[in-house]
Enzyme design. Structure first.
Site, short mmCIF file in Angstrom:
data_model
loop_
_atom_site.label_atom_id
_atom_site.label_comp_id
_atom_site.label_asym_id
_atom_site.label_seq_id
_atom_site.Cartn_x
_atom_site.Cartn_y
_atom_site.Cartn_z
N SER A 62 0.83 -1.20 0.00
CA SER A 62 0.00 0.00 0.00
C SER A 62 0.86 1.25 0.00
O SER A 62 0.36 2.34 -0.27
CB SER A 62 -0.85 0.05 1.27
OG SER A 62 -1.62 -1.09 1.38
N GLU A 99 -4.00 0.12 -8.98
CA GLU A 99 -3.02 1.20 -9.10
C GLU A 99 -1.69 0.53 -9.48
O GLU A 99 -1.16 -0.29 -8.72
CB GLU A 99 -2.91 1.91 -7.74
CG GLU A 99 -2.27 3.25 -7.77
CD GLU A 99 -2.22 3.90 -6.36
OE1 GLU A 99 -2.25 3.19 -5.34
OE2 GLU A 99 -2.13 5.13 -6.30
N ASN A 129 -3.47 5.98 -1.35
CA ASN A 129 -3.35 6.15 0.10
C ASN A 129 -2.84 7.51 0.52
O ASN A 129 -3.08 7.94 1.65
CB ASN A 129 -2.48 5.03 0.67
CG ASN A 129 -3.29 3.75 0.74
OD1 ASN A 129 -4.43 3.77 1.22
ND2 ASN A 129 -2.74 2.66 0.25
N1 LIG Z 1 -6.14 -4.45 3.71
C1 LIG Z 1 -6.32 -3.66 2.67
O1 LIG Z 1 -7.41 -3.07 2.50
C2 LIG Z 1 -5.23 -3.47 1.67
C3 LIG Z 1 -5.54 -2.84 0.46
C4 LIG Z 1 -4.54 -2.75 -0.52
C5 LIG Z 1 -3.26 -3.24 -0.26
N2 LIG Z 1 -2.98 -3.83 0.95
C6 LIG Z 1 -1.63 -4.39 1.15
O2 LIG Z 1 -1.70 -5.77 0.92
C7 LIG Z 1 -0.70 -6.44 1.71
C8 LIG Z 1 -1.39 -7.49 2.58
O3 LIG Z 1 -2.31 -6.83 3.43
P1 LIG Z 1 -3.52 -7.62 4.10
O4 LIG Z 1 -4.50 -6.58 4.52
O5 LIG Z 1 -3.96 -8.74 3.21
O6 LIG Z 1 -2.79 -8.20 5.40
P2 LIG Z 1 -3.26 -9.44 6.29
O7 LIG Z 1 -2.66 -9.21 7.63
O8 LIG Z 1 -4.73 -9.66 6.19
O9 LIG Z 1 -2.55 -10.70 5.59
C9 LIG Z 1 -1.16 -10.83 5.47
C10 LIG Z 1 -0.86 -12.30 5.24
O10 LIG Z 1 0.54 -12.44 4.92
C11 LIG Z 1 1.00 -13.60 5.53
N3 LIG Z 1 2.45 -13.57 5.61
C12 LIG Z 1 3.23 -12.88 6.49
N4 LIG Z 1 4.53 -13.14 6.24
C13 LIG Z 1 4.58 -14.01 5.20
C14 LIG Z 1 5.62 -14.67 4.49
N5 LIG Z 1 6.90 -14.48 4.82
N6 LIG Z 1 5.30 -15.51 3.49
C15 LIG Z 1 4.00 -15.72 3.16
N7 LIG Z 1 2.97 -15.13 3.78
C16 LIG Z 1 3.25 -14.28 4.79
C17 LIG Z 1 0.30 -13.62 6.88
O11 LIG Z 1 0.32 -14.92 7.48
C18 LIG Z 1 -1.11 -13.17 6.48
O12 LIG Z 1 -1.93 -14.27 6.14
C19 LIG Z 1 0.01 -5.34 2.51
O13 LIG Z 1 1.16 -4.95 1.82
C20 LIG Z 1 -1.04 -4.22 2.53
O14 LIG Z 1 -0.46 -2.97 2.69
C21 LIG Z 1 -3.94 -3.96 1.91
#
Ligand SMILES: NC(=O)c1ccc[n+]([C@@H]2O[C@H](COP(=O)([O-])OP(=O)(O)OC[C@H]3O[C@@H](n4cnc5c(N)ncnc54)[C@H](O)[C@@H]3O)[C@@H](O)[C@H]2O)c1
Length: 295
Positions: free
Chosen positions: A118, A151, A189
């Protein structure tokens, strides 16, 4: 492109896997534990069922989507043969750099390496791999199967060729890609997070309650969801991480996270994913009722 590896099966990773698999790609979904993968697959199944009930997809689409996804707990096994890797692990710079170092070893130099970060610099992530021209930001929106925007973030070294491939691929997924450059928070963001932070600050200053703040923004500004509820959906830890990246990146106090947000994350109140944030999601039915409005 046929095979896509998705790293992380959380909020975004399972949505990204769902979207690629529904469009006919073979998806290799990778997370650190079977438990996280099971949770991600259960979410995909529930979201597909909801789409089936609404009549937007068929039973055959549901079955195909599920069979197109294979799960892995080992990153090296998971990325074998992938044409594209989309990293969607936790928003933490050290963790992402470590994953990309592993990808550099495990993937061929032709594999395009995308990140769903993000806010973390694509250029910085690209700096730990050979051929950084193949590293790009592919920032999907939540919930991924529904939201149209992707994006597309070009790092300093990202090539025109890779950018075009990823723009075209996003269109194949039925999305609308928008190309932007690599500065903290990119576009989405940089504009959204200060608004969410201001809503939290408004609550912290006791100007109004959660219901009042969200209602003003929903009914007064025509937003589909209030900012505090949206923060719960994004994940308060994710919001905090993004604000910190912008705060550090621009050295500007206007991005300083509200102390209430910091405290809630420290207390483990992360929003929908932890069962409590600005709203209480402890009864399953309640959380489901809210998420149903969006899927
Ligand atoms: N939540 C949102 O609305 C949103 C929107 C756009 C982008 N993002 C981005 O997407 C990414 C994920 O966010 P999220 O909200 O899904 O987080 P989340 O906490 O829901 O999920 C993250 C996942 O990554 C896994 N993980 C951690 N370390 C790992 C590794 N070494 N290998 C494999 N898996 C691993 C965790 O076990 C977890 O299941 C982040 O970079 C976040 O900034 C989030």
């Amino acid at each position: 492109m046929k095979t896509i590896a998705v790293i992380g099966a959380g909020t975004m990773g399972n949505g990204i896997a769902h979207t690629f698999a529904q469009s006919g790609f073979i998806v290799k979904l990778i997370d650190v534990s079977e438990k996280s993968l099971d949770k991600g697959m259960a979410t995909i199944a529930a979201n597909l069922d909801r789409m089936l009930a609404k009549g937007t997809i068929t039973q055959e689409d549901v079955a195909k989507t599920i069979t197109n996804i294979i799960t892995y707990t080992d990153i090296k096994d998971g990325v074998v043969g992938a044409d594209l890797v989309v990293e969607a692990a936790t928003e933490n710079v050290e963790l992402k750099l470590n994953i990309f170092k592993q990808l550099n070893e495990a993937c061929s130099h032709n594999t395009i390496l995308a990140t769903n970060t993000s806010s973390i610099s694509i250029t910085q992530i690209g700096s730990v791999v050979a051929h950084p021209e193949r590293v790009i930001g592919m920032h999907f929106m939540n919930p991924v199967p529904i939201m149209k925007l992707v994006e597309i973030i070009r790092g300093y070294n990202t090539s025109d060729e890779v950018t075009k491939i990823i723009m075209d691929l996003s269109e194949k997924l039925g999305k609308v890609p928008v190309e932007v450059n690599d500065y903290p928070g990119f576009v989405a963001n940089r504009i959204l997070m200060p608004m969410l932070n201001e809503a939290i600050e408004t609550l912290y200053n006791k100007v109004a309650g959660v219901y009042e703040i969200d209602t003003v923004m929903k009914l007064g500004m025509g937003h589909p969801m209030g900012p505090l509820q949206l923060a719960d959906f994004i994940g308060l830890d994710v919001c905090l991480a993004i604000l910190n990246v912008m705060y550090e990146g621009f050295k500007n106090p206007k991005y300083a996270p509200c102390p209430l947000l910091v405290n809630m994350v420290r207390a483990g109140k992360l929003g929908v994913k932890s069962g409590e944030g600005f709203y209480d999601y402890s009864e399953n039915k309640k959380a489901e009722k809210i998420s149903k409005q969006f899927i």
